[in-house]
Motif scaffolding. Structure first.
Motif, PDB file in Angstrom:
ATOM      1  N   ASP A   4       0.889  -1.192   0.161  1.00  0.00           N
ATOM      2  CA  ASP A   4       0.138   0.033  -0.121  1.00  0.00           C
ATOM      3  C   ASP A   4       1.159   1.339  -0.275  1.00  0.00           C
ATOM      4  O   ASP A   4       1.621   1.476   1.217  1.00  0.00           O
ATOM      5  CB  ASP A   4      -0.968   0.051   0.956  1.00  0.00           C
ATOM      6  CG  ASP A   4      -2.016   1.558   1.180  1.00  0.00           C
ATOM      7  OD1 ASP A   4      -1.127   1.798   0.275  1.00  0.00           O
ATOM      8  OD2 ASP A   4      -3.164   1.201   2.235  1.00  0.00           O
ATOM      9  N   THR A   7      -0.473   5.794   2.738  1.00  0.00           N
ATOM     10  CA  THR A   7      -2.030   5.413   4.047  1.00  0.00           C
ATOM     11  C   THR A   7      -2.236   5.897   4.742  1.00  0.00           C
ATOM     12  O   THR A   7      -0.700   6.989   4.759  1.00  0.00           O
ATOM     13  CB  THR A   7      -2.091   4.289   3.874  1.00  0.00           C
ATOM     14  OG1 THR A   7      -3.088   3.770   4.945  1.00  0.00           O
ATOM     15  CG2 THR A   7      -0.751   3.476   4.695  1.00  0.00           C
ATOM     16  N   ALA A  25      -4.362  -5.964   8.087  1.00  0.00           N
ATOM     17  CA  ALA A  25      -3.573  -5.556   6.871  1.00  0.00           C
ATOM     18  C   ALA A  25      -2.798  -6.666   6.533  1.00  0.00           C
ATOM     19  O   ALA A  25      -2.592  -6.678   5.003  1.00  0.00           O
ATOM     20  CB  ALA A  25      -3.078  -4.045   7.149  1.00  0.00           C
ATOM     21  N   LEU A  33       3.649  -0.549   3.601  1.00  0.00           N
ATOM     22  CA  LEU A  33       3.370   0.694   3.933  1.00  0.00           C
ATOM     23  C   LEU A  33       3.690   1.338   3.601  1.00  0.00           C
ATOM     24  O   LEU A  33       5.220   1.807   4.937  1.00  0.00           O
ATOM     25  CB  LEU A  33       1.858   0.296   4.436  1.00  0.00           C
ATOM     26  CG  LEU A  33       1.933   0.414   5.871  1.00  0.00           C
ATOM     27  CD1 LEU A  33       1.693   2.333   6.081  1.00  0.00           C
ATOM     28  CD2 LEU A  33       0.906  -0.740   6.217  1.00  0.00           C
ATOM     29  N   ASN A  35       3.059   5.323   5.182  1.00  0.00           N
ATOM     30  CA  ASN A  35       2.558   6.694   5.534  1.00  0.00           C
ATOM     31  C   ASN A  35       2.558   7.446   5.331  1.00  0.00           C
ATOM     32  O   ASN A  35       3.921   7.949   5.131  1.00  0.00           O
ATOM     33  CB  ASN A  35       2.296   6.144   7.542  1.00  0.00           C
ATOM     34  CG  ASN A  35       1.521   6.081   7.562  1.00  0.00           C
ATOM     35  OD1 ASN A  35      -0.465   5.650   7.810  1.00  0.00           O
ATOM     36  ND2 ASN A  35       1.059   8.226   8.225  1.00  0.00           N
ATOM     37  N   GLU A 201      -3.073   2.297  -3.753  1.00  0.00           N
ATOM     38  CA  GLU A 201      -3.301   2.382  -2.814  1.00  0.00           C
ATOM     39  C   GLU A 201      -4.582   2.882  -1.548  1.00  0.00           C
ATOM     40  O   GLU A 201      -5.502   1.759  -2.751  1.00  0.00           O
ATOM     41  CB  GLU A 201      -2.330   3.864  -2.641  1.00  0.00           C
ATOM     42  CG  GLU A 201      -3.243   4.669  -3.600  1.00  0.00           C
ATOM     43  CD  GLU A 201      -3.269   5.842  -4.127  1.00  0.00           C
ATOM     44  OE1 GLU A 201      -4.190   6.417  -2.892  1.00  0.00           O
ATOM     45  OE2 GLU A 201      -1.866   6.683  -4.428  1.00  0.00           O
ATOM     46  N   THR A 202      -4.792   2.993  -0.546  1.00  0.00           N
ATOM     47  CA  THR A 202      -5.576   2.744  -0.270  1.00  0.00           C
ATOM     48  C   THR A 202      -6.045   4.841   0.049  1.00  0.00           C
ATOM     49  O   THR A 202      -7.198   4.664   0.311  1.00  0.00           O
ATOM     50  CB  THR A 202      -5.943   2.368   1.395  1.00  0.00           C
ATOM     51  OG1 THR A 202      -5.107   2.724   1.968  1.00  0.00           O
ATOM     52  CG2 THR A 202      -5.863   0.518   1.166  1.00  0.00           C
ATOM     53  N   THR A 219      -6.349   0.089   4.917  1.00  0.00           N
ATOM     54  CA  THR A 219      -4.859  -0.577   4.647  1.00  0.00           C
ATOM     55  C   THR A 219      -5.528  -1.611   3.575  1.00  0.00           C
ATOM     56  O   THR A 219      -4.997  -2.470   2.988  1.00  0.00           O
ATOM     57  CB  THR A 219      -3.231  -0.522   5.123  1.00  0.00           C
ATOM     58  OG1 THR A 219      -2.983   1.173   4.996  1.00  0.00           O
ATOM     59  CG2 THR A 219      -2.314  -1.668   4.505  1.00  0.00           C
TER      60      THR A 219
END
Length: 255
Positions: A4, A7, A25, A33, A35, A201-202, A219
């Motif tokens: 991801d 996020t 997740a 991911l 952030n 991505e979210t 996520t």
């Protein structure tokens, strides 16, 4: 193994169940991911999240909506944090003409300053572009942003705009909106995006994919975006996961 690339798991919306959401997740197949820390409040919480979880990396920058709030010393502060071992990008930065908080000239200046910063620290950039396609692309060209490259986050433009971004060396990242039933243009653009420039991505807790639209995003739901991407590309979920993981690792310099 899903990545991801954008996020906000440090957001207040996860205050009550952040650890459980992170566990969901991992259960969904997310192994990495990024952030996003985008202002004075969220940069420290993003770095704290990256320090707590091995699989979390950080992008730090100044959001265009908050450009008016940037004070003397903030850019130097961001630059000083770029030596953190988990910081892999400058972002999210860009232009936002939807929310009328920061004047356009201020947004333009802050974006240009952060592209210059990215060049100094040799990190890719994460571009937020809302209702500002023409000016965003013009500034990316004028500032030679192709030197660092990066991501067009939550890409929502036409294929014509996409081609320009690809020519500038940027990746296109797709999130929840590509799963919406009426999302004809995002689906068409994803389908045409070269496999080596595709990311998922979210933008959690925002832009929640179908069938959870209207609820809090997280996520774990990046899997739903990956499934749609696989469907549009006519390949397996595993192939999408493998390619987008490879793309993100290469872009962010993660071994």
């Amino acid at each position: 193994m899903l990545f991801d690339t954008h996020t906000h798991m440090d957001a207040p919306e996860f205050e009550e169940d952040r650890d459980a959401a992170m566990a969901r997740a991992v259960e969904a197949g997310v192994s990495r991911l990024v952030n996003i820390g985008f202002n004075r409040e969220t940069i420290p919480t993003t770095l704290a999240l990256a320090e707590k979880y091995d699989f979390v990396y950080a992008a730090i920058g100044w959001h265009p909506v908050d450009a008016i709030d940037m004070q003397e010393g903030d850019l130097e502060w961001i630059e000083s944090l770029c030596s953190h071992e988990k910081v892999v990008a400058i972002g999210e930065i860009g232009l936002d003409y939807h929310w009328d908080k920061s004047p356009k000239d201020v947004q333009h200046r802050v974006l240009r300053e952060q592209i210059a910063l990215a060049k100094r620290v040799k990190l890719p950039i994460v571009i937020h572009n809302r209702e500002a396609h023409e000016d965003t692309i013009r500034i990316l060209k004028e500032e030679n942003a192709s030197e660092v490259g990066g991501i067009m986050h939550a890409f929502s433009g036409s294929w014509e705009t996409a081609k320009i971004c690809l020519d500038l060396g940027f990746h296109l990242s797709f999130g929840g909106p590509v799963t919406f039933k009426n999302a004809k243009q995002p689906k068409e653009v994803l389908e045409k995006t070269p496999m080596d420039r595709l990311l998922i991505e979210t933008d959690a807790p925002y832009l929640t994919p179908h069938p959870y639209r209207g609820k809090r995003n997280e996520t774990a739901y990046v899997r739903l975006v990956a499934e749609m991407a696989a469907q549009l590309k006519g390949i397996s979920l595993e192939e999408i996961a493998e390619q987008t993981m490879k793309n993100a690792n290469k872009l962010f310099g993660i071994s």
